[in-house]
Design an enzyme around this catalytic site. Structure first.
Site, PDB file in Angstrom:
ATOM      1  N   HIS A  85      48.668  45.820  39.085  1.00  0.00           N
ATOM      2  CA  HIS A  85      49.667  46.047  38.027  1.00  0.00           C
ATOM      3  C   HIS A  85      49.589  47.464  37.449  1.00  0.00           C
ATOM      4  O   HIS A  85      50.528  47.919  36.804  1.00  0.00           O
ATOM      5  CB  HIS A  85      49.579  44.968  36.929  1.00  0.00           C
ATOM      6  CG  HIS A  85      48.460  45.144  35.956  1.00  0.00           C
ATOM      7  ND1 HIS A  85      47.337  44.346  35.944  1.00  0.00           N
ATOM      8  CD2 HIS A  85      48.292  46.016  34.941  1.00  0.00           C
ATOM      9  CE1 HIS A  85      46.535  44.724  34.966  1.00  0.00           C
ATOM     10  NE2 HIS A  85      47.097  45.744  34.350  1.00  0.00           N
ATOM     11  N   ASP A 136      46.188  40.273  41.867  1.00  0.00           N
ATOM     12  CA  ASP A 136      46.419  41.526  41.120  1.00  0.00           C
ATOM     13  C   ASP A 136      45.301  42.509  41.498  1.00  0.00           C
ATOM     14  O   ASP A 136      44.393  42.782  40.718  1.00  0.00           O
ATOM     15  CB  ASP A 136      46.422  41.231  39.612  1.00  0.00           C
ATOM     16  CG  ASP A 136      46.733  42.458  38.778  1.00  0.00           C
ATOM     17  OD1 ASP A 136      47.135  43.490  39.351  1.00  0.00           O
ATOM     18  OD2 ASP A 136      46.569  42.375  37.536  1.00  0.00           O
ATOM     19  N   SER A 237      42.211  47.644  32.158  1.00  0.00           N
ATOM     20  CA  SER A 237      42.731  47.040  33.390  1.00  0.00           C
ATOM     21  C   SER A 237      42.184  47.714  34.630  1.00  0.00           C
ATOM     22  O   SER A 237      42.063  48.940  34.669  1.00  0.00           O
ATOM     23  CB  SER A 237      44.243  47.229  33.451  1.00  0.00           C
ATOM     24  OG  SER A 237      44.882  46.190  32.799  1.00  0.00           O
ATOM     25  N   GLY A 238      41.918  46.915  35.643  1.00  0.00           N
ATOM     26  CA  GLY A 238      41.487  47.479  36.910  1.00  0.00           C
ATOM     27  C   GLY A 238      39.993  47.707  36.975  1.00  0.00           C
ATOM     28  O   GLY A 238      39.447  47.912  38.048  1.00  0.00           O
TER      29      GLY A 238
END
Ligand SMILES: *[C@@H]1O[C@H](CO)[C@@H](O)[C@H](O)[C@H]1NC(C)=O
Length: 314
Positions: A85, A136, A237-238
């Site tokens: 994402h 994701d 994120s990530g």
């Protein structure tokens, strides 16, 4: 202000170079990579959430136009892994992205950090760009190989012997917001947080959508605290969910999403690397796996629904 490389640090670096030397003679183009999941600097932070310098040498900042956008983890000298994402709407604009490695403080990355361009991004084919989705995960191919050092090292993927029962203590790290809407203050020192693994069935119930539909898919892991207060947030994120097995750090998951940050009964949700191990192995040559049978050596190659992606909320 990363401390200067001290005497012991220099010795470690020297022995690393010596170890690499024979391999270099054999195959000038493919020196043996350093062991995955083994930080070379064994300092500890007590009672704080700042990480120590080079404590998590595989954590990278994925930057968009030079600004921190997402975190990621280094798998080999040419590949990093992050959340798909993070590239929503920008998958075909790799030139806007770069990867900053070896930076402990984003506000002061230091001379031993490296910035490398992104050659291309490979999202998992099953990932859906609308809302929260399974898979994701994206692999980021670097424009050129990075040089390993005590601050730039690869992480391991869990092999098939690894199971993470509930309450296993794992860690997350990131430069994301310290609370909803509050960015990490300068000098933006990499933060770490211990998060216990939460039972998947319990997590599924918490995030149950109704109408027979769950949002927690079989490739998601939940971790954190039912009471809230501690969690990942916007900008994390990530980044990695890391668990230590037999003294080696494994990348168990990727920070994906959650409802808000640190809200009660809304633990963080992570994409499981065990679920996507074979996909990663097919693409990333030389990724290292470890588990309970240590010494396996480098492996041959063999959104949010009502929730929000951590990119936005963390
Ligand atoms: C990044 O730079 C490109 C090209 O200059 C521009 O089109 C884009 O809007 C920028 N994106 C962000 C988030 O700054």
């Amino acid at each position: 202000m990363p401390p200067a490389l001290g005497g012991s640090g220099f010795r470690i670096l020297t022995s690393l170079l010596l170890l690499a030397a024979p391999a270099t003679l054999d195959a000038a183009k493919t020196p043996a990579p350093p062991a995955c999941g083994k930080p070379q600097r064994l300092s500890r932070v007590v009672g704080g959430e700042d990480s120590a310098d080079a404590e998590w040498p595989w954590v990278v900042s994925i930057q968009r136009n030079g600004t921190h956008h997402c975190a990621g983890s280094l798998l080999t000298s040419r590949w990093a892994v992050t959340a798909a994402h993070c590239f929503k709407g920008n998958l075909h604009k790799p030139s806007q992205f770069s990867v900053l490695l070896g930076a402990w403080q984003l506000g002061n990355p230091g001379q031993r950090s490296q910035t490398v361009g992104v050659a291309w991004v490979q999202p998992h084919p099953v990932y859906s760009w609308r809302g929260v989705s399974r898979a994701d995960i994206a692999l980021v191919r670097l424009e050129h190989s990075v040089q390993f050092s005590e601050r730039i090292l690869p992480v391991c993927l869990p092999d098939s012997s690894v199971h993470l029962p509930r309450s296993t203590d794992c860690w997350i790290a990131g430069w994301g917001s310290v609370r909803d809407g509050v960015p990490l203050p300068q000098p933006q020192t990499l933060q770490k947080l211990k998060v216990p693994i939460i039972d998947s069935e319990l997590c599924s119930r918490l995030y149950w959508q109704g109408a027979g539909q769950g949002v927690i898919t079989e490739d998601m892991l939940c971790a954190g605290y039912m009471e809230g207060e501690r969690d990942a947030c916007l900008g994390d994120s990530g980044g990695p969910l890391m668990c230590q097995v037999g003294g080696t750090w494994l990348l168990a998951g990727i920070i994906s999403w959650g409802e808000g940050c640190a809200e009660r009964n809304r633990p963080g949700v992570y994409i499981s690397l065990a679920a996507h191990r074979s996909w990663v192995q097919r693409i990333v040559q030389g990724v290292q796996l470890r588990g309970h049978s240590q010494g396996s050596g480098p492996t041959a190659r063999p959104g949010r629904v009502p929730g929000t992606a951590r990119q936005r909320r963390r």
